[in-house]
Scaffold this motif. Structure first.
Motif, mmCIF file in Angstrom:
data_model
loop_
_atom_site.group_PDB
_atom_site.id
_atom_site.type_symbol
_atom_site.label_atom_id
_atom_site.label_comp_id
_atom_site.label_asym_id
_atom_site.label_seq_id
_atom_site.Cartn_x
_atom_site.Cartn_y
_atom_site.Cartn_z
ATOM 1 N N ALA A 207 0.818 -1.120 -0.030
ATOM 2 C CA ALA A 207 0.067 -0.024 -0.140
ATOM 3 C C ALA A 207 0.814 1.256 0.008
ATOM 4 C CB ALA A 207 -1.000 -0.071 1.426
ATOM 5 N N THR A 208 0.277 2.206 -0.385
ATOM 6 C CA THR A 208 0.925 3.622 -0.408
ATOM 7 C C THR A 208 0.240 4.454 0.751
ATOM 8 O OG1 THR A 208 1.251 3.294 -2.496
ATOM 9 C CG2 THR A 208 2.327 5.399 -1.642
ATOM 10 N N ALA A 209 0.954 4.961 1.720
ATOM 11 C CA ALA A 209 0.389 5.814 2.819
ATOM 12 C C ALA A 209 0.866 7.287 2.340
ATOM 13 C CB ALA A 209 0.851 5.702 3.976
ATOM 14 N N ASN A 210 0.082 8.117 2.163
ATOM 15 C CA ASN A 210 0.304 9.582 2.066
ATOM 16 C C ASN A 210 -0.728 10.525 2.489
ATOM 17 O OD1 ASN A 210 -1.414 9.425 -0.161
ATOM 18 N ND2 ASN A 210 0.328 9.094 -1.446
ATOM 19 N N GLN A 211 -0.558 11.777 2.839
ATOM 20 C CA GLN A 211 -1.491 12.518 3.462
ATOM 21 C C GLN A 211 -2.836 12.502 2.659
ATOM 22 O OE1 GLN A 211 -1.103 13.946 6.492
ATOM 23 N NE2 GLN A 211 0.483 12.655 6.291
ATOM 24 N N ILE A 214 -4.678 9.362 3.801
ATOM 25 C CA ILE A 214 -5.193 9.230 4.941
ATOM 26 C C ILE A 214 -6.377 10.020 5.086
ATOM 27 C CG2 ILE A 214 -4.601 9.935 7.213
ATOM 28 C CD1 ILE A 214 -1.749 9.034 6.443
ATOM 29 N N GLU B 76 4.299 9.723 7.807
ATOM 30 C CA GLU B 76 3.199 10.369 7.091
ATOM 31 C C GLU B 76 3.160 10.023 5.643
ATOM 32 O OE1 GLU B 76 3.613 14.623 8.052
ATOM 33 O OE2 GLU B 76 2.930 14.024 10.207
ATOM 34 N N GLY B 77 4.191 9.794 4.859
ATOM 35 C CA GLY B 77 4.127 9.049 3.684
ATOM 36 C C GLY B 77 5.121 8.159 3.160
ATOM 37 N N PHE B 78 4.579 7.021 2.750
ATOM 38 C CA PHE B 78 5.446 5.774 2.241
ATOM 39 C C PHE B 78 4.862 5.067 1.708
ATOM 40 C CE2 PHE B 78 4.045 4.839 6.665
ATOM 41 C CZ PHE B 78 3.705 3.732 6.419
ATOM 42 N N GLY B 79 5.363 4.310 0.736
ATOM 43 C CA GLY B 79 4.657 3.045 0.070
ATOM 44 C C GLY B 79 5.608 2.025 0.372
ATOM 45 N N PHE B 80 4.864 0.901 0.423
ATOM 46 C CA PHE B 80 5.635 -0.521 0.841
ATOM 47 C C PHE B 80 5.018 -1.645 0.172
ATOM 48 C CE2 PHE B 80 2.169 0.383 3.705
ATOM 49 C CZ PHE B 80 1.547 -0.759 3.815
#
Lengths: 677, 106
Positions: A207-211, A214, B76-80
């Motif tokens: 997955a990719t987490a970014n602002q 979220i 706060e921002g990452f991909g994995f």
């Protein structure tokens, strides 16, 4: 310290120069090697001799003087002239041998033989003592070394004090008894074994987490929550409203929201399965058992008891009416009441099915005893019931309530006395004969008077010169199967009236049938002219309604409770008597006697009150005055069809049945007609 | 100015509204999930400014409670793209801006 040590070492050689037997065994090299580095001058200094104080002072010349001395083995002190008297020669004779040995010193030795027992013993003891001594000496030595502070001194001390290494003692083996033996054990062969555990199952996830992601997720979640909240609110409102409504209803109707009702259907199925299991043998008998002994019995037949139906609450009540359901062939209705008119109690209406003999399908209780019942032909869920108190009611099996769906009351045309027979048309006992029409569509009971015979009317002359008794009670009636208006009424005083709906105030005919109350009248299902009646005067009579005298008369030696035509043959009927017997007749087989007479109740005092043929299966149900209902199977002889003649087709159908009965009746009619003339 | 004011207010609102933990993806059993989630919340609140310490705390606690070889990523921002043992993954958001990924892989 240094000087001290040195002086000590200086002294040592001087001491050694003194001849001492103890030190003589010690090798001199040791000292020499250890003291090599000390210098040669010290040796010179050490050569100065120490003289004993009492030594003679001699001059050089005296010292150099030589003394020669020969040492012999002769003892100088020994005498040379020893004589001894010889008795042989009778003279003193000198002795040539003189003892020359002189003992200067003697010492007894304390040595022991090594190999002797004593020696061994001592050896062992010495060795243990020596060991302990060595240890203690070593410890002491170490302490000393510490005190002196030098390793060298310690070593020297140890060297001095250590006893010479003792040769290890060997155990002596008996040379004659000693055998050396050797054996080799077999080594187990080695094996390799391996196993591998399954790796824990893994999965990939990415997955990719970014602002913005979220943020979007949170917004979505919040919206969902709001929506669900909005939904809940109206729901809660509705629920409240419904509850209020229900509350109102429940106050009036008494809410029966038992959880059991939800599983009632499943429970019923389970109950039936259990019953099917427990009553399996009976069910098998019902379906397949044919009494094999009938073949050898010629004409006689038997009744095989099958299920017994009883219910706790109806133990004290008598079976007052039985009726099969016209649509569901396994279902029948049983009315309970009491024939003892001094002791009337409540009544019960139960509907049993043969599929569940242990518990009734439907239960209705009433305040007044039930006297009669009938099931509507076209609407098999409607059961009409006549009560002892003169009311009639209709129960609807489709409705769950235990109250009748319709009930006549005093103002809507109640009868004055027990309702003796109820049909789709009903009858009361004070000869005010009402006809109750069931109009389902209008949902009410309408009674129309078919015949009105008031108490005054009974005294007046009938149109046919008929003298009616002052008081007559109708006890039973039956409508003609084909002729719509025609019906028969049996009365308490033993007369049977043939009536028509068209003439409400007159009878068509009167039969002086019995001497006591007519308990049942019934039209033959096949033959239009024939009906049967039974009475408490022990007789069963078969009539042609066009002839005033009975065709057949049977005396059963006991009051007859009920009589019923069989549905499968025009010549077979069954009657039950109060002495607990059931009688089955087949006129085509035996015109004079019953082909089966059998006691069918458990106890003899039980009176049988009613009998009914099942419209399809070869079984009858019998009710007694203790509330029991018994189901019985007719043996093959009781339902025998006409024998097949070779080359002839066996005819079947109502015509054949009519012809069969006619043939029988013709035999009787002639003499009866002659007698009438 | 009004705009910025409103913006600030909105931001505050957002922070207030979005402070709850939001599980994005998990295959943990119920009990484990609740515990892990609470642990993540506690760690992130304790080390609000230091994600590394928070991650360390979560990892250590998870190791203690559910056996070793846990991995935690907070940011706060990452991909994995990870490989995890089945029933041992929790990917959640917290505090409106943090993403926490906890998984086990030996």
């Amino acid at each position: 310290e240094q000087t001290d040590q040195v002086s000590c070492k200086h002294e040592r050689p001087s001491r050694k120069n003194i001849p001492e037997p103890r030190n003589s065994g010690q090798p001199e090299d040791e000292d020499a090697s250890t003291e090599m580095g000390e210098g040669l001058d010290e040796w010179a200094a050490a050569k100065t001799l120490i003289k004993p104080p009492d030594q003679l002072e001699l001059t050089e010349a005296e010292l150099k003087e030589e003394f020669t001395r020969i040492l012999t083995a002769n003892n100088p002190h020994a005498p040379q002239n020893i004589v001894r008297y010889s008795f042989k020669e009778r003279t003193y004779k000198p002795i040539s041998y003189v003892d020359q040995m002189a003992i200067h010193f003697s010492l007894n030795g304390n040595m022991i033989l090594k190999d002797s027992d004593e020696g061994r013993c001592q050896n062992a003891r010495l060795s243990t003592e020596a060991d302990s001594k060595i240890i203690s000496e070593e410890a002491a030595g170490e302490e000393e070394a510490e005190e002196t502070g030098t390793a060298e001194a310690a070593e020297a001390a140890e060297a001095e004090e250590l006893p010479p290494p003792r040769p290890k003692e060997r155990k002596l083996a008996n040379q004659f008894n000693f055998i050396e033996r050797a054996s080799k054990t077999l080594n187990n062969p080695l094996r390799d074994r391996a196993c591998q555990s399954e790796p824990t199952p893994c999965k990939n996830f990415s997955a990719t987490a970014n602002q913005w992601e979220i943020y979007d997720a949170y917004v979505e979640e919040l919206q969902k929550m709001e929506k669900s909240k909005e939904k809940e609110k109206p729901r809660a409102h509705i629920a409240k409203k419904e509850e209020k409504r229900r509350g109102r209803k429940s106050t009036s109707l008494e809410s029966q929201s038992d959880d059991i009702t939800k599983v009632s259907k499943a429970a019923k199925i389970m109950e039936r399965m259990v019953n099917q299991n427990t009553f399996d043998d009976i069910a098998q008998d019902f379906k397949y058992f044919e009494d094999a002994s009938d073949e050898y019995r010629d004409q006689q037949g038997t009744l095989l008891p099958l299920w017994k139906f009883q219910y706790d609450k109806t133990k004290r009540l008598a079976v007052t009416a039985i009726s099969w359901n016209p649509k569901y062939k396994d279902l029948f209705a049983v009315g309970y009441g009491s024939y003892d008119f001094m002791k009337q109690s409540q009544g019960m209406l139960l509907l049993y099915t043969m599929k569940n003999p242990s518990f009734p399908e439907y239960i209705f209780s009433s305040e007044s005893g039930i006297m009669c019942l009938d099931i509507h032909n076209d609407h098999p869920h409607l059961v009409a019931v006549g009560f002892y108190d003169g009311n009639v009611a209709i129960y609807n099996l489709k409705k769950p309530s235990s109250q009748p769906s319709h009930k006549s009351s005093a103002k809507s045309g109640k009868h004055m006395d027990p309702v003796w027979q109820v049909s789709v048309l009903f009858l009361s006992s004070n000869l005010l004969l009402f006809m109750w029409n069931l109009l389902c569509l209008q949902n009410e009971l309408v009674h129309t008077d078919v015949i009105k015979l008031s108490v005054e009317g009974t005294t007046m002359q009938g149109p046919e010169g008929l003298q009616l008794q002052t008081f007559g009670c109708g006890t039973s009636f039956d409508f003609h199967k084909k002729i719509d208006y025609l019906f028969l009424v049996g009365t308490e005083e033993g007369k049977i009236y043939k009536c028509s709906k068209c003439y409400s105030s007159q009878f068509l005919d009167v039969f002086e049938a019995h001497h006591m109350a007519v308990d049942a009248v019934s039209w033959n299902p096949y033959h239009m002219k024939v009906f049967i009646s039974c009475s408490s005067d022990w007789t069963v009579k078969i009539w042609d309604h066009t002839i005033k005298t009975p065709m057949f008369i049977y005396d059963l030696n006991s009051a007859v409770g009920d009589v019923a035509w069989s549905p499968y043959s025009s010549t077979v009927f069954a009657a039950v008597t109060t002495d607990g017997k059931a009688h089955v007749f087949d006129l085509s087989v035996n015109k004079y006697e019953a082909i089966c007479t059998q006691v069918v109740v458990a106890k003899k005092k039980n009176k049988i009150t009613h009998i009914q043929f099942n419209p399809v299966y070869p079984v009858v149900i019998i009710g007694d005055d203790r509330g029991h209902v018994t189901c019985l199977k007719l043996s093959p002889n009781l339902r025998r069809m006409p024998k097949e003649k070779k080359g002839q087709e066996v005819k079947k159908g109502p015509e054949v049945e009519i012809a069969k009965l006619d043939k029988l009746l013709n035999l009787v009619r002639e003499p009866a007609g002659q007698a009438g003339r | 100015m009004a705009d910025t004011g409103e913006g600030k207010k909105e931001e505050a609102d957002y922070k207030r509204l979005h402070s709850f933990p939001l599980i994005r993806h998990t295959d943990m059993p119920e009990e484990m999930r609740v515990e892990a989630m609470e642990l993540c919340v506690t760690a992130c609140e304790k080390y609000a400014t230091n994600n590394e310490s928070a991650a360390k705390m979560i990892k250590e606690m998870m190791d203690k409670k559910f056996g070793s070889s846990w991995h935690v990523v907070i940011g706060e921002g990452f991909g994995f793209e990870i490989t995890h043992e089945v029933k041992n993954l929790l990917y959640m958001f917290f505090g409106g801006s943090l993403a926490v990924c906890v998984w086990k892989c030996s």
